[in-house]
Design an enzyme around this catalytic site. Sequence first.
Site, short mmCIF file in Angstrom:
data_model
loop_
_atom_site.label_atom_id
_atom_site.label_comp_id
_atom_site.label_asym_id
_atom_site.label_seq_id
_atom_site.Cartn_x
_atom_site.Cartn_y
_atom_site.Cartn_z
N GLY A 618 0.85 -1.30 0.03
CA GLY A 618 -0.14 0.02 -0.09
C GLY A 618 0.98 1.31 -0.11
O GLY A 618 1.94 1.11 -0.15
N LYS A 634 -0.45 5.34 6.01
CA LYS A 634 -0.20 4.24 4.86
C LYS A 634 -1.56 3.92 4.63
O LYS A 634 -2.40 3.22 5.54
CB LYS A 634 0.74 3.39 5.51
CG LYS A 634 0.98 2.11 4.63
CD LYS A 634 1.55 1.22 5.45
CE LYS A 634 3.13 1.25 6.01
NZ LYS A 634 3.69 0.07 6.90
N ASP A 730 7.92 -10.11 11.67
CA ASP A 730 8.50 -9.65 10.67
C ASP A 730 9.46 -8.33 10.85
O ASP A 730 9.69 -7.25 10.56
CB ASP A 730 7.39 -8.65 9.58
CG ASP A 730 7.74 -8.39 8.28
OD1 ASP A 730 8.62 -9.11 7.82
OD2 ASP A 730 7.02 -7.77 7.82
#
Length: 936
Positions: A618, A634, A730
């Site tokens: 995105g 975002k 992550d």
Amino acid sequence: MAISFTTKLTWIFALLLILVMTIQVRAQPPPGFINIDCGWKNNSGYVDQALILPYSSDGDYVEGGMNHEMLPEFMAGATNEQQKTLRSFPDGSRNCYTLPSNISKKYLLRATFTYGNYDRLNKTLDGSLFLFGLHIGVNFWEAVNLSNWDPSSTVLKEVITIAPSNFVSICLINFGSGTPFISSLELRPLQDTMYPFVNASVSVSYFQRYRFGNITDIKDYITRYPMDPYDRFWQSWSLTYGKSYSYPWISLNTSNKVESLPGTDVFNVPSAIFQQASTLDTNYSSIQFAVAQGPNLLGNNQKLLPIFHFAEINESNPNRRFDIYAGELLFPGFSPSLFQMDSKYMNGQFLQNSFTYFSLNKTATSSLPPLINAFEVYSLVGMENFTTDSDDVKCIKEVKKYYNLARINWNGDPCSPTEYSWEGLTCDHSKSNQNPNPRIVTVNLSTRGLRGGLAISFMNMTSLENLDLSHNNLTGAIPDYQLESLTVLNLSNNKIDGPIPDYILRRVQAGLLDLRLEGNPVCSNNRDTYCSENNNKKRNTTPTVLIAVIVPAVLISLLVGMCILWKLYWKGNSGDNEDYAMYEEETPLHIDIRRFTYAELKVITNNFQSIIGKGGFGIVYHGKLESGDEVAVKVLMETSIDESTDFLPEVQTLSKVHHKNLVTMQGYCQNKKCLALVYDFMPRGNLQQILRGGDIYSLDWEQRLHIALDAAQGLEYLHESCTPSIVHRDVKTANILLDKNLVGIISDFGLSRAFNDAHTHISTVAAGTLGYLDPEYHATFQLTVKTDVYSFGIVLLEIITGQPPVFNDPHTVHLPNWVRQKIAKGSIHDVADKRLLDQYDASSLESVIDLAMNCVENAAIDRPSMTEVISRLKVWLPALSSDKQSASGTPRRKYSMDSEIPKQFQMMISGVSNEGTSFQSGYTSGLTEISMFSGR
Ligand SMILES: *[C@@H]1O[C@H](CO)[C@@H](O)[C@H](O)[C@H]1NC(C)=O
Ligand SMILES: *[C@@H]1O[C@H](CO)[C@@H](O)[C@H](O)[C@H]1NC(C)=O
Ligand SMILES: *[C@@H]1O[C@H](CO)[C@@H](O)[C@H](O)[C@H]1NC(C)=O
Ligand SMILES: *[C@@H]1O[C@H](CO)[C@@H](O)[C@H](O)[C@H]1NC(C)=O
Ligand SMILES: *[C@@H]1O[C@H](CO)[C@@H](O)[C@H](O)[C@H]1NC(C)=O
Ligand SMILES: *[C@@H]1O[C@H](CO)[C@@H](O)[C@H](O)[C@H]1NC(C)=O
């Protein structure tokens, strides 16, 4: 040995002109030649009798400008037809010619400028500055300087370049110092193998090109097509400088063929040029020549690249050997071979100091003085700016044509360079998704007097987000614009009628598209919000749906607003006309942070104007809260979230997580169709950018260790202090942000769980990012805190080596394996990032590598905990224990712009320890000194 010469480029074809006037030949130009006589009024063009090449008028290649002729008193002396007319551009700051080409092919493009006092203003001789610029495509090429210039003389500019698309453009830039004009334009295709140093990012501009030998016929002043099939201009050295030159020149020539070794010739210089050469009386040993002077040859600001062409043509089997210098020795002991072409050049290496004097000096053993047949000199033209995405260009040009928009000076590339981008467009220059080309995101053609239907070309502008065609006279129905990117379509106050296409309606109802239609016939019987003047106000209280997911790759700065879209709509849910306001009531959870509406996000981000990055998932927008605090927004399009119920509790949890090394969430936006998170904006961007960025500055070893420790502390908090513990999933350098004091701040934690678990219990779509993935996770699908430790190990290796987790060397290699190989070879110092300039303590390097390799053990059980990682890192940052990092507001680390200091130390140290190669002792002491300097 005095060398002086004038540098005006004039050339004379007079004799040849007369000679061929009588010949009636139908011109058959070589394929790809484009010959344009600018300002020529007759559409049918003509054949230049000297060249036997057809020239056409420039009408098809340019918009705007005015045709002129040089004054009659200069006409008679004109040396070719193209000089006589010109086109001037009194209006607009940039005017471009667009010539058809083949994408990625190499071309020589030549432009000439002969003033001829066409405007009777004596501009070149009135003492004022007369200067304008040239762009090749979207990059600055050269300035044309006609100040104090003979009005009958011609300025010549040539560039060798690669066509970025199926056209090349050259633009004249008005600097405010005289009206730009142009006399002729010629495009010549080259072989792709020629001039190998020219590539997509490097073009070269003609500086000088000379041939040697005893050339006395004035018609040979310039040798070009047809002798040179590529139509380069080879100026005669003897005709230009022969008289003003006191050299004891000796001319050589041969009728023997001069040939190149197969496969070696990258310049295709005509054999005839090699058949002549100049050398010196045998009492002399050095040929020197200068190549730059005069208003259009400013060698001192340029990076130059010389090419020397040699062939021995003295048959008496001589011994000739010489050194070639350009300030420094470029080619030592060169000996030309008999009847064989040899071109000496530095492939892609430009002279840094702009030496404009070259010398050929006989070596001690040579029996003959040097010789030369020809040389060329080019200057570097950096092609750092990219042209707009070619599909966008095609579409917007169709729009321009469709609405006949020539008069608003839409000219040249739509987006690039930014200062010349088309009025009414905004572009995304963020180079996202491997696409370095700018994309058009906003088209504003409000109040332009447009008539006719809505252009269908907008349909293929796949990055278009905001289209404003309000206040025009547009008629007909709305075309079926199936543009996923489009979020605002303003057609208010036109004459639009007819049904609204389904796709658009559905997106409006899903809150994905802000449609404005008030003031159109289609609204006469329609009470939908998009027909209401108050449209905007209502919307403010009705948050619209945006979808967001974690964006792993965040570019310039992380911000974040996340908005989530429901699959609901994609399933074609029939509840299209639901009143979304009701979902506002549906939040059962109590969350302490601020709740934003979509309208507020819109205000904060100034209508999503400023894109600061794009990740795979995105778009990231920059925003400013009412308080003036900066945030990043975002917006992510993701249709794979089935349930928001997994997400909201996560937000609740995350809102309670506070740690100095974890990014602070400012708020969120949520209703059944929209979910957004707003985070603090981090002005220094992320660790990945800094580690892989240019060499503007790099982090020193201590700064790196600090950032590693920061990240470790953030992770430890998630693992140990949260209940239940939070697995980041992550961890990577792109998710480690840096605040203004270079303190590492972890972002995007906790979110992957909400998203992944929402629809996959055993995720086959791996959590995390390639290169950072825990190998054990693949086997078990068990996510534990040790998964993060593995990823952290990769991060640590990146910090040490400056390398990405996966790279080519020359085969694809995973960073831990690369490090293992180096260590196996015993070369531990090869592992360290070169940009550290060897400024680190060797034992700390060794043990941090050790720690990193420990973290990336295959078996989770063998990896340390984050707590252990922290204590092992702290050993190497002893200063920490004293300051405890408590005062987070005081600059803790120096932003190492002034890397001068370590560099000076390095020089000092290497000077001192010349004999003793003892590496450790020298550098270690250096390091402590540096620490003192950096004020810790
Ligand atoms: C240009 O120069 C000519 C000859 O020197 C002179 O007659 C003329 O008045 C000048 N024109 C202008 C506009 O200065
Ligand atoms: C590239 O674009 C930037 C911004 O528009 C400009 O400042 C710069 O001079 C351009 N570079 C070249 C080589 O033209
Ligand atoms: C060049 O050639 C002309 C005749 O074409 C000759 O008169 C002259 O001497 C030659 N000059 C040199 C330097 O060889
Ligand atoms: C080349 O020779 C000339 C003349 O002998 C001398 O002045 C010059 O310094 C030499 N150049 C170099 C780089 O040695
Ligand atoms: C639309 O056209 C009419 C007549 O052709 C003109 O009077 C009016 O100003 C135009 N409106 C706009 C917004 O251009
Ligand atoms: C859009 O692109 C497609 C395929 O690239 C093409 O077939 C179509 O004609 C284009 N439509 C418009 C309106 O340009």
